[in-house]
Design a protein around this motif. Sequence first.
Motif, PDB file in Angstrom:
ATOM      1  N   THR A  95      56.618  37.562  29.738  1.00  0.00           N
ATOM      2  CA  THR A  95      55.329  37.569  29.047  1.00  0.00           C
ATOM      3  C   THR A  95      54.311  36.713  29.787  1.00  0.00           C
ATOM      4  N   VAL A  96      54.745  35.534  30.236  1.00  0.00           N
ATOM      5  CA  VAL A  96      53.852  34.657  31.004  1.00  0.00           C
ATOM      6  C   VAL A  96      53.433  35.333  32.307  1.00  0.00           C
ATOM      7  N   GLY A  97      54.372  36.047  32.956  1.00  0.00           N
ATOM      8  CA  GLY A  97      54.025  36.763  34.184  1.00  0.00           C
ATOM      9  C   GLY A  97      52.955  37.807  33.954  1.00  0.00           C
ATOM     10  N   MET A  98      53.021  38.527  32.845  1.00  0.00           N
ATOM     11  CA  MET A  98      52.010  39.528  32.523  1.00  0.00           C
ATOM     12  C   MET A  98      50.654  38.872  32.264  1.00  0.00           C
ATOM     13  N   LEU A  99      50.662  37.722  31.602  1.00  0.00           N
ATOM     14  CA  LEU A  99      49.403  37.018  31.335  1.00  0.00           C
ATOM     15  C   LEU A  99      48.763  36.528  32.644  1.00  0.00           C
ATOM     16  N   PHE A 100      49.579  36.070  33.582  1.00  0.00           N
ATOM     17  CA  PHE A 100      49.041  35.636  34.874  1.00  0.00           C
ATOM     18  C   PHE A 100      48.423  36.812  35.631  1.00  0.00           C
ATOM     19  N   ALA A 101      49.033  37.994  35.519  1.00  0.00           N
ATOM     20  CA  ALA A 101      48.456  39.175  36.165  1.00  0.00           C
ATOM     21  C   ALA A 101      47.099  39.512  35.553  1.00  0.00           C
ATOM     22  N   ALA A 102      46.983  39.375  34.229  1.00  0.00           N
ATOM     23  CA  ALA A 102      45.695  39.619  33.576  1.00  0.00           C
ATOM     24  C   ALA A 102      44.645  38.617  34.046  1.00  0.00           C
ATOM     25  N   VAL A 103      45.047  37.343  34.194  1.00  0.00           N
ATOM     26  CA  VAL A 103      44.123  36.320  34.693  1.00  0.00           C
ATOM     27  C   VAL A 103      43.687  36.642  36.117  1.00  0.00           C
ATOM     28  N   ALA A 104      44.620  37.188  36.925  1.00  0.00           N
ATOM     29  CA  ALA A 104      44.280  37.553  38.307  1.00  0.00           C
ATOM     30  C   ALA A 104      43.168  38.588  38.339  1.00  0.00           C
ATOM     31  N   PHE A 105      43.199  39.550  37.431  1.00  0.00           N
ATOM     32  CA  PHE A 105      42.165  40.576  37.421  1.00  0.00           C
ATOM     33  C   PHE A 105      40.851  40.048  36.859  1.00  0.00           C
ATOM     34  N   VAL A 106      40.906  39.064  35.977  1.00  0.00           N
ATOM     35  CA  VAL A 106      39.669  38.417  35.538  1.00  0.00           C
ATOM     36  C   VAL A 106      39.037  37.683  36.721  1.00  0.00           C
ATOM     37  N   ALA A 107      39.881  36.999  37.513  1.00  0.00           N
ATOM     38  CA  ALA A 107      39.378  36.322  38.714  1.00  0.00           C
ATOM     39  C   ALA A 107      38.800  37.326  39.704  1.00  0.00           C
ATOM     40  N   ALA A 108      39.458  38.483  39.848  1.00  0.00           N
ATOM     41  CA  ALA A 108      38.948  39.524  40.746  1.00  0.00           C
ATOM     42  C   ALA A 108      37.600  40.043  40.268  1.00  0.00           C
ATOM     43  N   ALA A 109      37.432  40.173  38.948  1.00  0.00           N
ATOM     44  CA  ALA A 109      36.151  40.643  38.401  1.00  0.00           C
ATOM     45  C   ALA A 109      35.041  39.633  38.690  1.00  0.00           C
ATOM     46  N   LEU A 110      35.333  38.336  38.542  1.00  0.00           N
ATOM     47  CA  LEU A 110      34.329  37.308  38.822  1.00  0.00           C
ATOM     48  C   LEU A 110      33.936  37.319  40.300  1.00  0.00           C
ATOM     49  N   VAL A 111      34.936  37.492  41.178  1.00  0.00           N
ATOM     50  CA  VAL A 111      34.641  37.568  42.610  1.00  0.00           C
ATOM     51  C   VAL A 111      33.794  38.801  42.917  1.00  0.00           C
ATOM     52  N   GLN A 112      34.133  39.939  42.295  1.00  0.00           N
ATOM     53  CA  GLN A 112      33.395  41.172  42.540  1.00  0.00           C
ATOM     54  C   GLN A 112      31.941  41.050  42.088  1.00  0.00           C
ATOM     55  N   ILE A 113      31.711  40.356  40.978  1.00  0.00           N
ATOM     56  CA  ILE A 113      30.334  40.147  40.502  1.00  0.00           C
ATOM     57  C   ILE A 113      29.526  39.372  41.531  1.00  0.00           C
ATOM     58  N   GLN A 114      30.134  38.337  42.114  1.00  0.00           N
ATOM     59  CA  GLN A 114      29.441  37.552  43.133  1.00  0.00           C
ATOM     60  C   GLN A 114      29.210  38.364  44.407  1.00  0.00           C
ATOM     61  N   ILE A 115      30.174  39.215  44.762  1.00  0.00           N
ATOM     62  CA  ILE A 115      30.001  40.066  45.941  1.00  0.00           C
ATOM     63  C   ILE A 115      28.857  41.046  45.723  1.00  0.00           C
ATOM     64  N   ASP A 116      28.796  41.632  44.524  1.00  0.00           N
ATOM     65  CA  ASP A 116      27.746  42.612  44.226  1.00  0.00           C
ATOM     66  C   ASP A 116      26.352  42.005  44.353  1.00  0.00           C
ATOM     67  N   LYS A 117      26.233  40.706  44.074  1.00  0.00           N
ATOM     68  CA  LYS A 117      24.925  40.055  44.177  1.00  0.00           C
ATOM     69  C   LYS A 117      24.428  39.990  45.615  1.00  0.00           C
ATOM     70  N   THR A 118      25.356  39.980  46.564  1.00  0.00           N
ATOM     71  CA  THR A 118      24.981  39.868  47.972  1.00  0.00           C
ATOM     72  C   THR A 118      24.759  41.223  48.642  1.00  0.00           C
ATOM     73  N   LEU A 119      25.090  42.307  47.949  1.00  0.00           N
ATOM     74  CA  LEU A 119      24.980  43.635  48.552  1.00  0.00           C
ATOM     75  C   LEU A 119      23.559  44.174  48.427  1.00  0.00           C
ATOM     76  N   PRO A 120      23.130  44.988  49.371  1.00  0.00           N
ATOM     77  CA  PRO A 120      21.809  45.633  49.255  1.00  0.00           C
ATOM     78  C   PRO A 120      21.812  46.695  48.161  1.00  0.00           C
TER      79      PRO A 120
END
Length: 686
Positions: free
Chosen positions: A363-388
């Motif tokens: 169960t903890v492993g599944m929760l960590f995977a969910a946190v990983a995708f939240v982190a990926a979403a935050l990174v993607q938002i920052q990347i999108d800000k730099t794109l034309p």
Amino acid sequence: PLQRERERERERERESCCDYPISIFFIVVNEFCERFSYYGMRAVLVLYFRYFLRWDDDLATTIYHTFVALCYLTPILGAIVADSWLGKFKTIIYLSMVYTIGQAVLAVSAIHDITDFNRDGIPDDRTLHVVLSMIGLFLIAIGTGGIKPCVAAFGGDQFQEHQEKQRSTFFSIFYLSINAGSLLSTIITPILRGQNCGIHTQQRCYPLAFGVPAALMAVALVVFIVGSSMYVKAAPKGNIMLDVCKCIGFALKNRFRHRDSQYPAREHWMDWASEKYDKLLIEQVKMVVKVLFLYIPLPMFWALFDQQVCVCVCLCGALIIQPDQMQTVNPILILLLVPIVDRIVYPLIKLCGLNFSPLRRMTVGMLFAAVAFVAAALVQIQIDKTLPDFPSSSQSQFKFLNLQNTEQSVQVGGQTYHVPAFQSSGDYQTVDTSSISTVINGTTFNIPLTKEKRQTILISTGLQPIVVRTRISNNLMEFGAFLFFCHLNFYCSLKTSPPSQKKATMPSVFTIESPGGPSCLVEKEFGFGSSYTFLIASNVSFGPDCISSILQTEDIKPNTFHMAWQIPQYFFMTFGEVVFSVTGLEFSYSQAPSNMKSVLQAGWLLTVAVGNIIVLIVAEAAQLPDQWAEYVLFASLLLAVSIIFGIMAYYYTYVDPAEIEARFADKEEKKHHHELKEYDSVHFKV
């Protein structure tokens, strides 16, 4: 018989080292070589489809994912064969032979120069190579899928009942060997592929890239056979899957038949099979059904895990590797985290007095995977800000590039653009139409545009403007893209240098020569994700600073978001995998009846295949415009599934299959003995 069993136990104790059976050494080495073979072949497979068989992206991707899905669907067949007929040892031997043959056939399929035309000018026929490749991949899928559930279960069979701790450590070592093989193969085989070899022409060496994994699979088979005399080989118990299916079918049929009768209620729905089947089989089926029911939410974890984005440079940006070496990040982190989790994290949790049971770990492993995708979403938002600002699916973009010696005035939809000689009109303009009506030098032209694309319209010396589709480079990991225009009075060559090992850029060298005259050597470094347009016009001045007279326009700026921000998401996902996957392997073995170990391992692997199907369904149904939104969607789904799984795990009761089987076997033996006594008594009276 009791004396012989004691002698066998003493012999196994002699064949041990540090309380671990020596036989597991051969099993771990076998798994390392087999995983090297599989992942090494898979690392270059898509490039083989694209650049050797000359398939397009869609066909190459479809065949690749079909092959991977087949590899995770065939374990159930191998498990049935192992538990019902051949046993795990013979199943591994025979299917490893099939596996090795498949790897060899795939390597042979790449032995030939494939060019557009052969030496006689006749188009090359790739049919034989395609047929051999498909045969090889099919045999590999049967082999790797068939032995996958057997090897881990066979390793668990080597331990005695009192070696539960050692068996738990074995599954961690087993998982380490998987990822060690994966790591080395994804580094080595792309290097082998990059070598030049060929019969008539110098091409990428796919025969070598496939041949080395084939050789490693042969080594895996030999190593496994060498340890034959040391293995504990559990005999198959007959067609157990058929018995299980019949038992379940009879229980459901019997329960449905007597649903309205006065029959007394039964504790478990499988107890309705007691009229026909013995108690031992019913209890074994109960154990399997209970675990398989617990597996229902698990595919969602693999749905997220298989979407990890692999990087093509190391996280610090200081080392550049081959594009087919992208998969090294995950196994590197696993090799670091498995011993840390096993030797430090779990003991510390135990010292704190917490009951960190296997299902809680998962169960903890599944929760960590969910946190990983939240982190990926935050990174993607920052990347999108730099794109034309790229065009949407209903839009297109254009700009003009003047190749004439005089300034040109261009009218588009009532707006006039003044484009100086050998200059561009500036930034790309966005329109919602698929064509534009343009007036150039008093002549009206209807210029078609492609939606979702950027177009550079060349105002040339000819009558009709030329439209060039500009590649959109919005990938954080891509090297720079460029357009290259050269005046007809010059000879121009473009040499792309090997990637720098010190800078995360790609330097390229331009050589410009006038017929019989001087030359100009220019070096330009491209940043990741960037796009440039270069115009070498007739007024270029040769000399040391000739770059100053070459028109350079930066269509897309290099990426400014540092790749190190991806470290958290990789860490969370890999930590989740270590806690989830290693524990799942051990749990599947420990909770399985003695005659269904491989079947339950296959059920565990089946969750991986279902996870890939979920990805296709959710991604196709959601149709979200933003990548970060899709990450959040998957994270939310996994969070919900984790809560459901946690509730199911709370009500799960752990069992000891060996104890239950011994208890019911003893009851059956006493019952059988009592029936024999009654028969003898009646027979004596008669």
